[in-house]
Design a protein around this motif. Sequence first.
Motif, short mmCIF file in Angstrom:
data_model
loop_
_atom_site.label_atom_id
_atom_site.label_comp_id
_atom_site.label_asym_id
_atom_site.label_seq_id
_atom_site.Cartn_x
_atom_site.Cartn_y
_atom_site.Cartn_z
N LEU A 1 32.82 -28.09 -21.28
CA LEU A 1 32.23 -27.15 -20.34
C LEU A 1 31.82 -25.85 -21.03
N GLU A 2 32.66 -25.38 -21.94
CA GLU A 2 32.33 -24.15 -22.68
C GLU A 2 31.05 -24.31 -23.48
N LYS A 3 30.87 -25.47 -24.11
CA LYS A 3 29.65 -25.73 -24.88
C LYS A 3 28.43 -25.77 -23.97
N ALA A 4 28.58 -26.39 -22.79
CA ALA A 4 27.45 -26.49 -21.87
C ALA A 4 27.05 -25.11 -21.35
N ILE A 5 28.06 -24.25 -21.05
CA ILE A 5 27.77 -22.89 -20.57
C ILE A 5 27.07 -22.08 -21.66
N ALA A 6 27.56 -22.22 -22.88
CA ALA A 6 26.95 -21.47 -23.99
C ALA A 6 25.49 -21.88 -24.21
N ALA A 7 25.16 -23.16 -23.94
CA ALA A 7 23.80 -23.65 -24.17
C ALA A 7 22.85 -23.31 -23.04
N ALA A 8 23.38 -22.95 -21.83
CA ALA A 8 22.53 -22.69 -20.67
C ALA A 8 21.99 -21.26 -20.71
N ASP A 9 20.77 -21.07 -20.18
CA ASP A 9 20.20 -19.72 -20.11
C ASP A 9 20.75 -19.00 -18.86
N GLU A 10 20.58 -17.67 -18.81
CA GLU A 10 21.16 -16.84 -17.74
C GLU A 10 20.60 -17.21 -16.38
N VAL A 11 19.31 -17.49 -16.29
CA VAL A 11 18.69 -17.82 -15.00
C VAL A 11 19.32 -19.08 -14.41
N LEU B 1 22.30 -20.33 -15.10
CA LEU B 1 23.69 -20.05 -14.73
C LEU B 1 23.79 -19.32 -13.40
N ARG B 2 22.95 -18.29 -13.23
CA ARG B 2 23.00 -17.52 -11.98
C ARG B 2 22.61 -18.38 -10.77
N ALA B 3 21.58 -19.20 -10.92
CA ALA B 3 21.13 -20.06 -9.82
C ALA B 3 22.22 -21.06 -9.44
N PHE B 4 22.86 -21.65 -10.47
CA PHE B 4 23.92 -22.64 -10.19
C PHE B 4 25.13 -21.97 -9.53
N LEU B 5 25.49 -20.77 -10.01
CA LEU B 5 26.64 -20.05 -9.44
C LEU B 5 26.38 -19.71 -7.98
N LEU B 6 25.17 -19.21 -7.67
CA LEU B 6 24.85 -18.85 -6.29
C LEU B 6 24.90 -20.07 -5.38
N GLU B 7 24.33 -21.19 -5.83
CA GLU B 7 24.34 -22.42 -5.03
C GLU B 7 25.78 -22.90 -4.79
#
Length: 546
Positions: free
Chosen positions: A98-108, A110-116
């Motif tokens: 999970l840490e590797k996947a988060i590090a590879a994702a862009d901010e947009v 991450l924010r969209a997924f968190l909000l959903e």
Amino acid sequence: MMEWQSLFEPRILERGLDYYQMGHVTNVIDEAGVLSAIVTGTQDYEVELDLSEEDNLGLFCECPYAADLNTCKHMAAVFFAWENGAAKEVSVFSKSELEKAIAAADEVTLRAFLLESLQQDQSLAQRFMGRIQKSGITSKTADPFFQVNQIVDRYTDYSDYINYDHAFGFAADLSAFLDTEVQSLIDEERYHEAFDLTNAVFQTIGEVEIDDSNGEIVFLGNECYEIWQRILSLVDPDTKNDMFIWFSRQLAELEHDFLLELIQQIIAEEFQELNFAEQKLRRVEEMLEEAAKQNDFIRDYSLASWGIIKAELLEQLGKPDEEIEAFYRSMWNHNEIRQRYIKRCIDQKNFYRAIEVLKESIILDKEYRGLVSEYSIQLKNLYLQLGEKEAYVEQLYHLIYEDDPGSLETFRELKQLYSTDEWRPIRDKIFNKLAGEVVLDDLYVEEQCYDLLMEEVEKSFMLYKTQSYLVILKDRYPERLLEKYKKEIRGMLHESSSRKKYRDIVYLLQDMKKIPDGKKVLADFVQELKTTYPRRPALLEELERV
């Protein structure tokens, strides 16, 4: 594949099939034999079915019906989806993955997924908001009512009412809020803030308009009570005194009966220190004066409630016996006060005075059978404790015949007094005297009088009692039981013509298979029904399931 359909009542199974066929089951995931899914009805419900051990299934649904340990239509819908191959197996990701996947994702992203994710899971949203508050990012929640009102707004309709379908979600969100926000404040020793936040929830549930048919207000009120207990056990004396003042104010302001009882209880039980006793006594005397002005029903209830608290305070303060006795006598018409006085007598080992008051109470409360039974049981126990065997035995007979007729506990207590030969005629006399007046089924089972039990089953309405005692009777009276099933089912078919009723009947027919020779009798009986009702296609179709 497992025979899961037997876990559900026919009507529940039917509604579950409807939900599945209408496409209300989504996100079906199979994780090592644990199914999770979302079922959409009046609102979205999370369902989890642990099928990893067939002999020990774990079934969960968020709906109010399942909260009472029932198997619901949402669970059935997920079973249908699973049976039809809708489940997808998922992988369990490690923390490093999970840490590797988060590090590879862009901010947009991450924010969209968190909000959903936060919008879909309000419990997770509460935890997130709590973490943000602790970090000082927002100051909006300085008002303890802010977050509570947000939850209320989420579930109220245009007329500020929380209907039945939304009540469970409302309670669940407020409970999650208490578990996360208040507990974190307690952990940080911020007791005043935790107290204020809990009070905000408590006052809100006392004012909100809600259909709490499933006990949401009771559940939340008790949760607040438990938090108060934790806080009061941790605070210093000055803080506890401030909290006592808040609770005292609620006595005059609260209008919700159950919540008022909680306040009474917290004051009575959690402020036992002597320095609170005089304050409590003054406040209780004020409440007694107010109660005396109310209408009859509320007046009697309130006077009794406050009267018991005053009696306890008088004793705690060590007031003279004459003053305490005079107060009890001034409220003697309230059975709750007399019960408290009886307890006082027993605690002081003044047993014969307790016996006098119990006998007097049996006369005063003769219209209330449950109370009379309680008094009579107390009398019996006191006679036993004092070694007055004749009075004890007489009271046992009075209980079994008059005050608590047919009581299994009294029956067993009587039986212990006699030898086997002595007991049989006494038992038969009890049966003969009580037959037709009370239900004796438990006594028949106790004495293994299965012939008498079978007669009661045959005379009983429909098949409710038959099903209750099927396991005990099926090997002893198979023919009579099968005839009972056939008789009742014929009667049901004479009056029924709906598919739902036919399914209920098929459910009952399955019981016949559990009885010796039942499969053969059932096969002949099903053929009889098909011959008798050839023009009922729905019935014929359902009978094919037998």
